[in-house]
Design an enzyme around this catalytic site. Structure first.
Site, PDB file in Angstrom:
ATOM      1  NE  ARG A 176      -2.618  -1.848  -0.802  1.00  0.00           N
ATOM      2  CZ  ARG A 176      -2.779  -3.145  -0.623  1.00  0.00           C
ATOM      3  NH1 ARG A 176      -3.392  -3.561   0.411  1.00  0.00           N
ATOM      4  NH2 ARG A 176      -2.355  -4.028  -1.475  1.00  0.00           N
ATOM      5  CB  SER A 255      -9.032  -1.165   4.751  1.00  0.00           C
ATOM      6  OG  SER A 255      -9.536  -2.389   4.287  1.00  0.00           O
ATOM      7  CD  GLU A 354      -5.955   1.337   2.448  1.00  0.00           C
ATOM      8  OE1 GLU A 354      -5.878   0.281   3.089  1.00  0.00           O
ATOM      9  OE2 GLU A 354      -6.604   1.448   1.396  1.00  0.00           O
TER      10      GLU A 354
HETATM   11  C1  LIG Z   1     -15.486   0.264  -0.483  1.00  0.00           C
HETATM   12  C2  LIG Z   1     -14.014   0.475  -0.738  1.00  0.00           C
HETATM   13  C3  LIG Z   1     -13.185  -0.616  -0.904  1.00  0.00           C
HETATM   14  C4  LIG Z   1     -11.809  -0.445  -1.150  1.00  0.00           C
HETATM   15  N1  LIG Z   1     -11.030  -1.543  -1.312  1.00  0.00           N
HETATM   16  C5  LIG Z   1      -9.706  -1.403  -1.583  1.00  0.00           C
HETATM   17  C6  LIG Z   1      -8.877  -2.550  -1.785  1.00  0.00           C
HETATM   18  O1  LIG Z   1      -9.337  -3.679  -1.747  1.00  0.00           O
HETATM   19  N2  LIG Z   1      -7.562  -2.333  -2.022  1.00  0.00           N
HETATM   20  C7  LIG Z   1      -7.016  -1.085  -2.102  1.00  0.00           C
HETATM   21  O2  LIG Z   1      -5.811  -0.983  -2.327  1.00  0.00           O
HETATM   22  N3  LIG Z   1      -7.788   0.017  -1.920  1.00  0.00           N
HETATM   23  C8  LIG Z   1      -9.099  -0.109  -1.668  1.00  0.00           C
HETATM   24  N4  LIG Z   1      -9.885   1.009  -1.471  1.00  0.00           N
HETATM   25  C9  LIG Z   1      -9.280   2.334  -1.497  1.00  0.00           C
HETATM   26  C10 LIG Z   1      -9.403   3.068  -2.846  1.00  0.00           C
HETATM   27  O3  LIG Z   1     -10.482   2.585  -3.597  1.00  0.00           O
HETATM   28  C11 LIG Z   1      -8.139   2.932  -3.675  1.00  0.00           C
HETATM   29  O4  LIG Z   1      -7.032   3.429  -2.961  1.00  0.00           O
HETATM   30  C12 LIG Z   1      -8.261   3.692  -5.011  1.00  0.00           C
HETATM   31  O5  LIG Z   1      -7.143   3.411  -5.820  1.00  0.00           O
HETATM   32  C13 LIG Z   1      -8.375   5.198  -4.836  1.00  0.00           C
HETATM   33  O6  LIG Z   1      -8.703   5.720  -6.101  1.00  0.00           O
HETATM   34  P1  LIG Z   1      -9.398   7.125  -6.273  1.00  0.00           P
HETATM   35  O7  LIG Z   1      -9.402   7.431  -7.726  1.00  0.00           O
HETATM   36  O8  LIG Z   1     -10.713   7.129  -5.595  1.00  0.00           O
HETATM   37  O9  LIG Z   1      -8.363   8.082  -5.520  1.00  0.00           O
HETATM   38  P2  LIG Z   1      -8.676   9.356  -4.619  1.00  0.00           P
HETATM   39  O10 LIG Z   1      -9.356   8.927  -3.367  1.00  0.00           O
HETATM   40  O11 LIG Z   1      -9.342  10.416  -5.416  1.00  0.00           O
HETATM   41  O12 LIG Z   1      -7.199   9.831  -4.252  1.00  0.00           O
HETATM   42  C14 LIG Z   1      -6.395   9.054  -3.383  1.00  0.00           C
HETATM   43  C15 LIG Z   1      -4.960   9.620  -3.423  1.00  0.00           C
HETATM   44  O13 LIG Z   1      -4.405   9.425  -4.702  1.00  0.00           O
HETATM   45  C16 LIG Z   1      -4.051  10.693  -5.285  1.00  0.00           C
HETATM   46  N5  LIG Z   1      -4.399  10.615  -6.710  1.00  0.00           N
HETATM   47  C17 LIG Z   1      -5.559  10.234  -7.265  1.00  0.00           C
HETATM   48  N6  LIG Z   1      -5.473  10.269  -8.608  1.00  0.00           N
HETATM   49  C18 LIG Z   1      -4.227  10.708  -8.900  1.00  0.00           C
HETATM   50  C19 LIG Z   1      -3.522  10.970 -10.105  1.00  0.00           C
HETATM   51  N7  LIG Z   1      -4.079  10.804 -11.314  1.00  0.00           N
HETATM   52  N8  LIG Z   1      -2.242  11.419 -10.028  1.00  0.00           N
HETATM   53  C20 LIG Z   1      -1.636  11.614  -8.827  1.00  0.00           C
HETATM   54  N9  LIG Z   1      -2.257  11.372  -7.645  1.00  0.00           N
HETATM   55  C21 LIG Z   1      -3.533  10.929  -7.684  1.00  0.00           C
HETATM   56  C22 LIG Z   1      -4.878  11.722  -4.550  1.00  0.00           C
HETATM   57  O14 LIG Z   1      -4.263  13.001  -4.612  1.00  0.00           O
HETATM   58  C23 LIG Z   1      -4.896  11.131  -3.166  1.00  0.00           C
HETATM   59  O15 LIG Z   1      -3.685  11.428  -2.514  1.00  0.00           O
HETATM   60  C24 LIG Z   1     -11.263   0.869  -1.225  1.00  0.00           C
HETATM   61  C25 LIG Z   1     -12.121   1.967  -1.065  1.00  0.00           C
HETATM   62  C26 LIG Z   1     -13.474   1.775  -0.832  1.00  0.00           C
HETATM   63  C27 LIG Z   1     -14.378   2.962  -0.688  1.00  0.00           C
END
Ligand SMILES: Cc1cc2nc3c(=O)[nH]c(=O)nc-3n(C[C@H](O)[C@H](O)[C@H](O)COP(=O)(O)OP(=O)(O)OC[C@H]3O[C@@H](n4cnc5c(N)ncnc54)[C@H](O)[C@@H]3O)c2cc1C
Length: 361
Positions: A176, A255, A354
């Site tokens: 992670r 998480s 996380e």
């Molecule tokens: C129900 C649920 C289940 C989940 N299960 C998992 C799992 O099984 N495994 C796991 O690893 N994660 C999990 N997550 C966490 C999350 O979905 C992941 O971390 C996902 O990759 C975040 O993507 P996002 O586009 O929503 O990022 P955001 O929440 O919008 O951003 C997260 C971070 O990434 C940065 N970021 C986003 N896009 C970019 C970009 N293009 N360039 C640079 N920085 C960027 C943001 O600035 C921020 O710091 C879960 C979340 C939820 C709600």
């Protein structure tokens, strides 16, 4: 909540003021962005950065908002919502390179690769968010991590202003974690990610829950599709797929805490304090030991569904903090701190959140 669009110079994407961020996050809490821009083209990202630089204001990058806790005061920054779309494929010897723009919905990409019979992402089915965030925390689940397949990340370096192509091996991937998150958070805006997949490859089966689920379905020789179906069902049973608007556990960021990875002696000390030889623990190749944050939380006395007023623990997963109507970011942060403090006091290990915090909730 959003004010009238601000007029901008020709070629600069529309920049809006005071845009609510809560509806753009899966937790649904927190205040507004001082400014927000939708970047639909790579040039929009560069133009937005130039706009921010000219005003000396900070920049934040937003994907699907599924790993974010935005402070109630909002963020005094230009938030760039990465909305770049497009998927390209190219043979790479016996493999196939799939390049997806950062704004592609992650699970749509996983579904596409599974349908085409390209192995490598199947266990990552059902994770919310967009492609661009997957290298940031090296998204992983059910025995797979994107670090196994990412071969290139195309990113705009906000320091040099240049577009760089980083090899997967230069991304500093860890559990992670990545160089993007650890070394210089916010420096790179991810524009596109290339995953190297295996056409006709066998699915990854490294996770006991998935194997048990497949066996219970009577699937002896699972296909990629079988593994995706099992992963989605297991995730749904834990409210870890966001496809049911009526699910009371829906508003979370998955998480909330990382599984602690500690020296072997510390793991032994935690085990002695827990007084339970069955404590889940996984020795790592580097001699450290990974512990289960969910188990530690339950062992410290929190039950699934633990009620803290406007927020609670998910009734289906002790690791997820769930927001209810009226919840604020500070309620989420207060429950998170209470859990951290209690686990630390009872078991001697400090849990690390996380999600990324924007501002001080
Ligand atoms: C129900 C649920 C289940 C989940 N299960 C998992 C799992 O099984 N495994 C796991 O690893 N994660 C999990 N997550 C966490 C999350 O979905 C992941 O971390 C996902 O990759 C975040 O993507 P996002 O586009 O929503 O990022 P955001 O929440 O919008 O951003 C997260 C971070 O990434 C940065 N970021 C986003 N896009 C970019 C970009 N293009 N360039 C640079 N920085 C960027 C943001 O600035 C921020 O710091 C879960 C979340 C939820 C709600």
């Amino acid at each position: 909540m959003s004010a009238a669009p601000r007029s901008t110079a020709a070629g600069t994407p529309e920049i809006r003021e005071q845009v609510a961020l809560a509806p753009r996050t899966t937790l649904g809490v927190g205040g507004p962005a001082r400014w927000l821009v939708e970047a639909r083209e790579e040039a929009d990202v560069a133009a937005a950065l130039a706009w921010a630089r000219a005003r000396g204001c900070a920049v934040r990058v937003l994907g699907g908002g599924s790993n974010l806790l935005v402070a109630d005061a909002g963020v005094d920054a230009l938030v760039i919502h990465v909305a770049l779309r497009g998927v390209e494929t190219r043979p790479a010897g016996a493999a196939i390179d799939v390049t997806a723009a950062a704004g592609e919905p992650w699970d749509d990409l996983v579904r596409l690769t599974v349908e085409r019979g390209w192995a490598g992402l199947e266990c990552l089915s059902g994770i919310p968010g967009l492609v661009g965030a997957t290298p940031i925390q090296n998204v992983g689940a059910y025995g797979q991590e994107v670090s196994e397949t990412v071969v290139r990340v195309r990113a705009l370096d906000t320091v040099s202003g240049r577009v760089e192509t980083l090899a997967g091996s230069d991304c500093g991937f860890a559990y992670r974690n990545s160089a993007f998150k650890r070394r210089e958070p916010g420096r790179f805006v991810v524009l596109a990610v290339t995953y190297r997949l295996r056409p006709g490859g066998a699915p990854t089966l490294r996770y006991a829950d998935v194997e048990r689920h497949l066996a219970a379905r009577g699937v002896a020789a699972p296909t990629l599709d079988d593994v995706r179906a099992s992963v989605l069902e297991i995730r749904r049973s834990k409210s870890m797929v966001l496809d049911d608007p009526a699910d009371p556990n829906r508003r979370s960021c998955g998480s909330f805490f990382l599984n602690p990875v500690v020296p072997a002696a510390d793991a032994q000390a935690v085990l002695e304090r827990a007084g339970d030889a069955a404590m889940p623990r996984w020795p790592q190749p580097d001699g450290l030991v990974k512990l289960s944050a969910a188990w530690l939380i339950e062992r410290a006395g929190f039950r699934r569904g633990h009620d803290a007023g406007a927020v609670a623990l998910s009734t289906r997963h002790a690791l997820a903090i769930v927001a209810r109507d009226g919840a604020r970011a500070r309620d989420v942060a207060a429950l998170a701190r209470h859990i951290q403090d209690t686990v630390h006091a009872r078991l001697g290990v400090r849990l690390t959140p996380e999600p990324v915090f924007w501002g001080d909730p």
